[in-house]
Design a protein around this motif. Structure first.
Motif, PDB file in Angstrom:
ATOM      1  N   VAL A 118       0.989  -1.245  -0.111  1.00 44.43           N
ATOM      2  CA  VAL A 118      -0.018   0.031  -0.124  1.00 44.43           C
ATOM      3  C   VAL A 118       0.814   1.134  -0.127  1.00 44.43           C
ATOM      4  CG1 VAL A 118      -1.583   1.564   1.216  1.00 44.43           C
ATOM      5  CG2 VAL A 118      -1.735  -1.210   1.165  1.00 44.43           C
ATOM      6  N   LEU A 119       1.881   1.369   0.665  1.00 41.75           N
ATOM      7  CA  LEU A 119       2.831   2.322   0.792  1.00 41.75           C
ATOM      8  C   LEU A 119       3.596   2.730  -0.505  1.00 41.75           C
ATOM      9  CD1 LEU A 119       4.305   4.522   2.660  1.00 41.75           C
ATOM     10  CD2 LEU A 119       5.914   2.782   3.092  1.00 41.75           C
ATOM     11  N   ALA A 120       3.903   1.518  -1.105  1.00 43.09           N
ATOM     12  CA  ALA A 120       4.417   1.685  -2.429  1.00 43.09           C
ATOM     13  C   ALA A 120       3.517   2.336  -3.282  1.00 43.09           C
ATOM     14  CB  ALA A 120       5.021   0.233  -3.090  1.00 43.09           C
ATOM     15  N   SER A 121       2.177   1.901  -3.481  1.00 37.28           N
ATOM     16  CA  SER A 121       1.397   2.448  -4.310  1.00 37.28           C
ATOM     17  C   SER A 121       0.794   3.980  -4.087  1.00 37.28           C
ATOM     18  CB  SER A 121      -0.070   1.530  -4.129  1.00 37.28           C
ATOM     19  OG  SER A 121       0.071   0.486  -4.867  1.00 37.28           O
ATOM     20  N   VAL A 122       0.989   4.361  -2.604  1.00 32.48           N
ATOM     21  CA  VAL A 122       0.821   5.691  -2.506  1.00 32.48           C
ATOM     22  C   VAL A 122       1.799   6.697  -2.773  1.00 32.48           C
ATOM     23  CG1 VAL A 122       0.698   7.113  -0.424  1.00 32.48           C
ATOM     24  CG2 VAL A 122      -0.880   4.965  -0.456  1.00 32.48           C
ATOM     25  N   CYS A 123       3.033   6.185  -2.652  1.00 34.78           N
ATOM     26  CA  CYS A 123       4.184   6.876  -2.982  1.00 34.78           C
ATOM     27  C   CYS A 123       4.352   7.059  -4.491  1.00 34.78           C
ATOM     28  CB  CYS A 123       5.509   6.191  -2.471  1.00 34.78           C
ATOM     29  SG  CYS A 123       5.820   6.315  -0.843  1.00 34.78           S
ATOM     30  N   LEU A 124       3.803   5.996  -5.384  1.00 30.47           N
ATOM     31  CA  LEU A 124       3.829   6.084  -6.829  1.00 30.47           C
ATOM     32  C   LEU A 124       3.080   7.139  -7.199  1.00 30.47           C
ATOM     33  CD1 LEU A 124       4.578   2.407  -7.504  1.00 30.47           C
ATOM     34  CD2 LEU A 124       6.094   4.289  -8.151  1.00 30.47           C
ATOM     35  N   ILE A 125       1.947   6.958  -6.728  1.00 27.32           N
ATOM     36  CA  ILE A 125       0.532   7.824  -7.383  1.00 27.32           C
ATOM     37  C   ILE A 125       0.909   9.331  -6.867  1.00 27.32           C
ATOM     38  CG2 ILE A 125      -1.688   8.435  -6.852  1.00 27.32           C
ATOM     39  CD1 ILE A 125      -2.104   5.313  -6.419  1.00 27.32           C
ATOM     40  N   ALA A 126       1.400   9.509  -5.704  1.00 23.16           N
ATOM     41  CA  ALA A 126       1.981  10.855  -5.062  1.00 23.16           C
ATOM     42  C   ALA A 126       3.021  11.526  -6.287  1.00 23.16           C
ATOM     43  CB  ALA A 126       2.330  10.958  -3.716  1.00 23.16           C
ATOM     44  N   GLY A 127       3.862  10.495  -6.576  1.00 30.58           N
ATOM     45  CA  GLY A 127       4.865  10.705  -7.399  1.00 30.58           C
ATOM     46  C   GLY A 127       4.558  11.218  -8.743  1.00 30.58           C
TER      47      GLY A 127
END
Length: 546
Positions: A382-391
């Motif tokens: 989940v943290l990986a997906s959140v970081c990628l979308i924020a990016g």
């Protein structure tokens, strides 16, 4: 199954897993880099270092004149002989740096996993956190930070492998790899040295560990070389130091740098992640391609979660408390320089070396709190997906600023045959987009500074300018006050123009004394229509636009 067969199979599985992790993170970083399109727009220093410098007929003379070897010598060579060679398609080195950044994260994971069973959450924090995009995507920073961190990771792995397994070739390559890590970025020099010393301390009983002292002659080589070239130029005085613990240091310097670090790490880190996530969702929902990208990024998060094993051993080679000690020291080491350099400027890119220590601590905390591997895997995905979308939102902001810079450059160059002398250009914006968070030139436009505007115009026009353009922002409470009074007083300009964002044009204004004060002036359009006025009250200058 025999013991040698089991060991061989375990080794193959270990290498296969790390190759798979590297592949997934490389793909994720490539997707993030391309999420706003396949064009890289040069920002600020990019125009000078990657485009204008390439037009020099004599690189040796250029290196000498600007003092390129006085600080970060390998970074300067990377700009000239690698990144700048792609000045017609800068997205190519941007993608290469994205992959190399992911690779350095995997190498650090390999190092730490053997000590504390560090998990993939470390890589997510180190490689995908949107706060670090300035340091790994903006080429003027990426050309310093990404290779430096990669060689830092290679150095640490060479040394750790030598301590554990021996091999003359490893200890021969180790000091030279360390020297390479020192040559890209001062913060990484401190980080790399600190990491080597921590490795020595953790293996004090091993005779091989004392080969860590080989880094001292390498440090001497670095400082002797840069000291020989520290005789001026634009870069020659970058590492001037300040005396700590003086009254001025305690009353002004120290609170200033602490405020900068807090603004970037606490406020910047929070807003680029959470506000960035929301804005990233809005960006992806704006088109069918964006929705498809969102689904792919979510899939990347799921794959990262799947890569986490569910049968990790509980016995640790090193005590758990040591991971927190290492993490804190590796977090603080890169930023320690900012407390002694004369003109500290702590920006988003400066956080990337500290992600190494922060990632260690965050991963250890997650493993301690969550305990069960399946929950840890879900949270990491989940943290990986959140970081990628924020990016995605950060990448769109970079594109917006780059397109803004291109518009103002083309507009100015279309009429620059009538410009002469010192030319003030009103209404250029320092931050032309509503980003997640802007601080210390993060996502600043070419119109933020006179040197960046000049560099952009030379890069686009492919020739030096016979005039000096000065951007004059009008968006703040006052037009000028204090330090910028002498810069923005209208009487110091030969011509005044203004940028019309809606029309995409620049127009010259007629300037006449208002008669109400020495520094008060009226502006009129070419057809005689009043456009605005500038006036002083006390120590402040104000501008009214009609």
């Amino acid at each position: 199954m025999t013991l040698p067969t089991m060991i061989a199979r375990s080794s193959r599985d270990y290498k296969y897993r790390f190759c798979l992790i590297a592949l997934v993170f490389s793909a994720a970083l490539i997707l993030r880099t391309l999420s706003a399109g396949g064009v890289y727009y040069p920002l600020l220093d990019d125009s000078i270092q990657l485009i204008n410098f390439q037009r020099s007929l004599n690189f040796a003379k250029l290196i000498e004149s600007i003092g390129l070897f006085a600080s970060r010598p390998l970074a300067g060579l990377t700009d000239l002989y690698f990144t700048g060679r792609f000045h017609d398609c800068l997205m190519i080195p941007a993608l290469i740096f994205a992959v190399l950044h992911g690779l350095s994260g995997i190498l650090f994971l390999r190092l730490f996993e053997r000590k504390w069973h560090t998990g993939i959450a470390f890589c997510v924090f180190y490689a995908l956190l949107p706060l670090g995009i300035e340091g790994v995507f903006w080429l003027s920073a990426a050309g310093r930070i990404v290779p430096g961190m990669l060689f830092c990771a290679i150095t640490a792995n060479l040394f750790e492998d030598y301590i554990r397994e021996g091999g003359i070739w490893r200890i021969v390559l180790f000091p030279f790899s360390a020297l390479l890590s020192y040559g890209f970025y001062e913060q990484i020099l401190v980080l790399s040295f600190t990491l080597t010393m921590l490795q020595l301390l953790s293996h004090l009983k091993e005779k091989r560990a004392w080969f860590a002292l080989l880094v001292f002659p390498m440090l001497a080589v670095y400082f002797i070389f840069t000291g020989m070239h520290a005789h001026g130029g634009a870069i020659g005085s970058r590492m001037s130091l300040v005396k700590p613990f003086t009254p001025w240091y305690m009353e002004y310097f120290l609170p200033n740098i602490v405020r900068q670090i807090g603004a970037v790490i606490l406020k910047g880190g929070t807003l680029t992640l959470f506000r960035g996530f929301w804005r990233g969702l809005l960006c992806t929902f704006a088109s069918f391609g964006g929705v498809l990208l969102l689904l792919i990024l979510l899939f990347c998060g799921a794959v990262i979660s799947w890569l986490i094993p569910h049968n990790k051993k509980t016995a640790l080679p090193f005590p758990r408390w040591t991971v927190y000690l290492w993490g804190i020291l590796l977090f603080l080491a890169p930023m320690s320089l900012y407390f002694v350099v004369e003109n500290p400027w702590y920006s988003f890119r400066a956080t990337v070396p500290s992600f190494l220590g922060a990632g260690l601590v965050i991963d250890a905390l997650l493993q301690t709190i969550l305990r069960r591997e399946r929950i840890y895997a879900i949270v990491t995905g989940v943290l990986a997906s959140v970081c990628l979308i924020a990016g995605v939102s950060e990448m769109h902001d970079y594109r917006t600023v780059g397109q803004y810079d291109d518009r103002i450059a083309n507009a100015i160059l279309s009429v620059d045959d009538t410009m002469q002398g010192r030319v003030g250009i009103l209404c250029l914006e320092e931050f032309p987009t509503e980003s997640n968070y802007s601080f210390n030139a993060h996502l600043a436009s070419a119109g933020a500074y006179d040197w960046s505007l000049y560099g952009k115009l030379v890069a686009v026009g492919a020739q030096e300018l016979p005039y000096t353009p000065i951007p004059l922002a009008v968006t703040k409470f006052s037009f000028y006050h204090g330090w910028n009074t002498s810069i923005k007083r209208i009487g110091g300009y030969d011509q005044i123009w203004f940028w019309d964002e809606d029309a995409g044009t620049v127009t010259q204004l007629t300037v006449t004394p208002a008669g109400t004060g020495e520094h008060d002036y009226n502006f009129t359009l070419p057809d005689g229509t009043p456009w605005g006025r500038v006036f002083e009250e006390g120590d402040y200058g104000y501008i009214d636009i009609y």
